[in-house]
Design an enzyme around this catalytic site. Structure first.
Site, mmCIF file in Angstrom:
data_model
loop_
_atom_site.group_PDB
_atom_site.id
_atom_site.type_symbol
_atom_site.label_atom_id
_atom_site.label_comp_id
_atom_site.label_asym_id
_atom_site.label_seq_id
_atom_site.Cartn_x
_atom_site.Cartn_y
_atom_site.Cartn_z
ATOM 1 C CD GLU A 146 3.797 1.307 -3.063
ATOM 2 O OE1 GLU A 146 2.710 1.586 -2.543
ATOM 3 O OE2 GLU A 146 3.896 0.676 -4.137
ATOM 4 C CB CYS B 228 -0.763 8.511 -5.968
ATOM 5 S SG CYS B 228 0.397 7.165 -5.748
ATOM 6 N NE ARG C 232 -5.070 2.005 -5.715
ATOM 7 C CZ ARG C 232 -5.386 3.160 -5.119
ATOM 8 N NH1 ARG C 232 -6.280 3.958 -5.642
ATOM 9 N NH2 ARG C 232 -4.802 3.501 -3.988
ATOM 10 C CG ASP D 70 1.344 -0.423 0.274
ATOM 11 O OD1 ASP D 70 0.891 -1.192 1.131
ATOM 12 O OD2 ASP D 70 1.033 -0.475 -0.928
ATOM 13 C CG HIS E 7 -8.121 -1.581 -2.735
ATOM 14 N ND1 HIS E 7 -7.108 -2.074 -1.960
ATOM 15 C CD2 HIS E 7 -7.546 -0.866 -3.714
ATOM 16 C CE1 HIS E 7 -5.948 -1.681 -2.488
ATOM 17 N NE2 HIS E 7 -6.200 -0.946 -3.555
HETATM 18 C C1 PEP Z 1 -0.254 3.520 -1.690
HETATM 19 O O1 PEP Z 1 0.264 2.496 -1.224
HETATM 20 O O2 PEP Z 1 -0.249 4.624 -1.100
HETATM 21 C C2 PEP Z 1 -0.931 3.466 -2.979
HETATM 22 C C3 PEP Z 1 -1.360 4.551 -3.582
HETATM 23 O O3 PEP Z 1 -1.115 2.245 -3.546
HETATM 24 P P1 PEP Z 1 -2.248 1.174 -3.146
HETATM 25 O O4 PEP Z 1 -3.174 1.845 -2.155
HETATM 26 O O5 PEP Z 1 -2.939 0.789 -4.389
HETATM 27 O O6 PEP Z 1 -1.445 0.082 -2.546
HETATM 28 MG MG MG Z 2 0.637 0.767 -2.477
#
Ligand code: PEP
Ligand code: MG
Length: 664
Positions: A550, A621, A416, A574, A309
């Site tokens: 995912e 996404c 998110r 993911d 993140h």
């Molecule tokens: C993903 O897993 O691609 C996603 C958009 O969710 P995050 O990165 O918040 O796990």
């Molecule tokens: Mg994810």
């Protein structure tokens, strides 16, 4: 006076409920104790109370002695018997984690394995290309120094003065924290952290332990370090992730008291110079989110990977980042300048004249390109058959709305919501959530706004929820799994979403879905919430329900899932880690963690085929949605929405316009 009861407070006396309990106890003159399993501690010490580990359904006894003993026992028993105690939002903040807060989305629990430092032929350090762009600027090295105890013996006649110095340092720290709390500039989220630290600084156990050591002749700095380490070890010995975070809180407070005693200031990220490159061993996403991001010229870290993140925050704000440098990051500690190339994942330490010139040219070219891209802000990419490809934004907070609007984002493809839960030291209330989601929907009146339900768990704890210790947190109790087990939390979010749905084109999607029953159970909860709102006469609407693709299970089950939901959104961050069995946070396997791998692309194609056949929309996404090398493939597969950091929106629109122009 004493009385026993069974604790009904949700999750027991953790975080906010514990602080509230201690404050309530402190409001009485009487000596008050709480006992559990034969162990009894002062009810006026947060530290002792947390070490007692009072959980929901535990039997405890409250004992009080003094003028107001009856009132004290009655009030504290009533508090313990109310499941909602300490969960209400208003008022002072909880003794919850300074640290758990900055363990936001991507802070890994296990130590990360980092790749061996690589230095290429030109002497550049090589890491993970985590956020595109180039930067050249002064180094801002953020390596907070260790305070080493001197274990100095204080002469008998100086002990009184040493104690006074300690008391004075505590008071000054408290006053400093109080001033911060009173400042209008402080955001509510920061306020929670500071209030938690202030409570620990005022804790009688930490105080008593320190004074005991000073009385024995130890200097104040060494005494506070010894006392906090001893208490922190007790927390860590409980072998509970939550308690480990408390240990870090204690050490953080002790560090602040030491700095006050020594007359030093903690290096603050606020002091960062314009265009500076922030260099750190590790930085919490939460710390980074609070840094003056507009001023940052780049981020370089020993830890972290491309989809951590920290990387996502850097991309959101258009800051070049190279992460996962491992030990090599220390080579930048003494450097005065760095040149960072976030596209290639390289960093030059004190670059020579030739490299500086090359970077200055690249920065100039990037600025010109950014200017030119503005022409694509309001274009609407359409396939030859007229279908619009939505280029939407991924957002983590309302603060990012403006950047998305300015970029010309066609709605929000991923909001998110976990950041909302992490930034607050307690579970956000239904009203607060409803207001947030409504603000978001209103900000994009002409486009869909997709809110993802709480995607948290395993490696990402939040205040107010007790998480189990897990061997494999990424395969554990996270996302929709946790939400369905905690309807008390999930229903609050669903009710808020139903209420916000009257304000725009709100859609809702579920993370980490791996079984069709997860969708059905959620739908049943949504119906239950809608019926409740109706009977309460509360204004509410309906939203389309979709899921993230995912997990491999969602890919293989896509045909059946497509019959249950209105849309899919592929989460490649993911999906890649699960398809490739390669941890998204581990730089040592970063080479495998690539969405372009044929196995991952085949998974996306299978999900897309299922969606197209069922006639539902499919978007993406995950971070791959902005990859220019993959976008033509995603469009060919039938994806009609690509959601990304606002900084990538215009370049993606340009690429799509050119792609369709060529075909048309
Ligand atoms: C993903 O897993 O691609 C996603 C958009 O969710 P995050 O990165 O918040 O796990
Ligand atoms: Mg994810």
């Amino acid at each position: 006076m004493e009385r026993s009861t069974i604790v009904r407070v949700h999750d027991g006396l953790h975080a906010r409920p514990a602080t509230r309990f201690v404050r309530l106890a402190k409001g009485f003159e009487s000596e008050v104790e709480i006992a559990k399993g034969g162990k009894s501690v002062s009810a006026k010490s947060s530290v002792k109370l947390m070490l007692l580990g009072v959980k929901e359904n535990d039997e405890v006894t409250i004992r009080a002695e003094g003028a107001d003993a009856i009132e004290a026992v009655e009030a504290l028993i009533a508090y313990l018997e109310d499941p909602k105690s300490g969960l209400e939002e208003e008022g002072a903040a909880p003794a919850a984690p300074a640290k758990a807060e900055d363990a936001p989305p991507a802070a890994p629990q296990q130590p990360e394995k980092t790749a061996a430092p690589l230095v290429d032929a030109e002497g550049a350090l090589r890491g993970v290309a985590a956020s595109a762009g180039v930067g050249l600027g002064p180094v801002f090295a953020h390596f907070p120094p260790q305070i080493v105890p001197q274990n100095r013996t204080v002469a008998k006649e100086e002990i009184g003065a040493e104690k006074a110095r300690f008391e004075d340092a505590v008071k000054r720290l408290q006053a400093k924290l109080d001033r911060s709390l009173a400042s209008d500039e402080m955001q509510a989220s920061d306020r929670g952290i500071v209030a938690a630290l202030r409570d620990i600084a005022a804790d009688e156990t930490l105080h008593e332990e320190t004074v005991k050591d000073i009385d024995a002749g130890l200097d104040a700095v060494s005494a506070i370090i010894a006392a906090s380490s001893k208490l922190a070890d007790e927390f860590r010995n409980l072998d509970d992730a939550y308690m480990s975070a408390r240990a870090e809180d204690l050490e953080a407070v002790a560090r602040q008291i030491c700095l006050t005693l020594l007359g030093h200031e903690e290096a603050k990220l606020d002091d960062i110079a314009d265009g500076a490159i922030l260099v750190a061993e590790d930085i919490g996403a939460w710390d980074l989110a609070r840094a003056p991001l507009k001023r940052l010229g780049g981020v370089v870290c020993g830890h972290g990977g491309a989809t951590s993140h920290v990387a996502i925050i850097a991309r959101t704000h258009g800051i070049p980042a190279v992460l996962g440098l491992g030990e090599a990051v220390h080579e930048l500690r003494e450097a005065s300048e760095a040149a960072i190339d976030g596209n290639a994942g390289v960093v030059y330490v004190d670059p020579d004249a030739k490299t500086r010139e090359r970077f200055a040219e690249m920065i100039g070219a990037a600025d010109r390109e950014r200017e030119a891209l503005k022409a694509y802000r309001d274009v609407v990419p359409r396939r030859a058959d007229g279908t619009v490809i939505h280029v939407a934004a991924n957002l983590g907070s309302l603060d990012e709305i403006e950047a998305a609007q300015e970029a010309g984002a066609m709605g929000v493809g991923l909001f998110r919501t976990e950041l909302l839960f992490m930034r607050h030291m307690h579970l956000p209330s239904e009203d607060m959530q409803a207001e947030t989601y409504a603000t978001l929907a209103k900000a994009f009146p002409d486009h869909p706004v997709i809110v993802r339900t709480l995607d948290i768990g395993g490696d990402k704890p939040i205040s107010g929820v007790e998480f189990p210790e897990e061997e494999n947190p990424f395969l554990g109790w996270r996302g929709i799994r946790m939400c369905l087990d905690r309807p008390d939390i999930f229903k609050v979010q669903l009710r808020a979403l139903l209420r916000a749905a009257v304000h725009g084109n709100l859609r809702v999607m579920l993370p980490m879905v791996s079984d069709i029953e997860e969708v059905r159970r959620t739908r049943a909860l949504i119906d239950e919430c809608a019926a409740e709102l109706k009977s309460e006469g509360a204004e509410h609407g309906r939203f389309q329900l979709g899921i993230m693709i995912e997990t491999p299970a969602a890919v293989f089950g896509a045909a059946a899932l497509a019959k249950e939901v209105a849309f899919f959104s592929v989460g490649t961050n993911d999906l890649t880690q699960y398809v490739m069995a390669a941890d998204r946070l581990n730089p040592a396997v970063a080479n495998l963690n690539d969405a372009a791998h044929p196995a991952v692309m085949a998974a996306v194609e299978q999900a897309a085929r299922a969606a197209v056949e069922a006639g539902i929309e499919i978007g993406m996404c995950g971070e791959a949605a902005a990859r220019s090398d993959l976008i033509p493939e995603f469009v060919r597969m039938g994806l009609t929405e690509l959601s990304m950091s606002p900084v990538s929106v215009q370049a993606t629109k340009k690429q799509l316009m050119e792609l369709f122009d060529k075909k048309g």
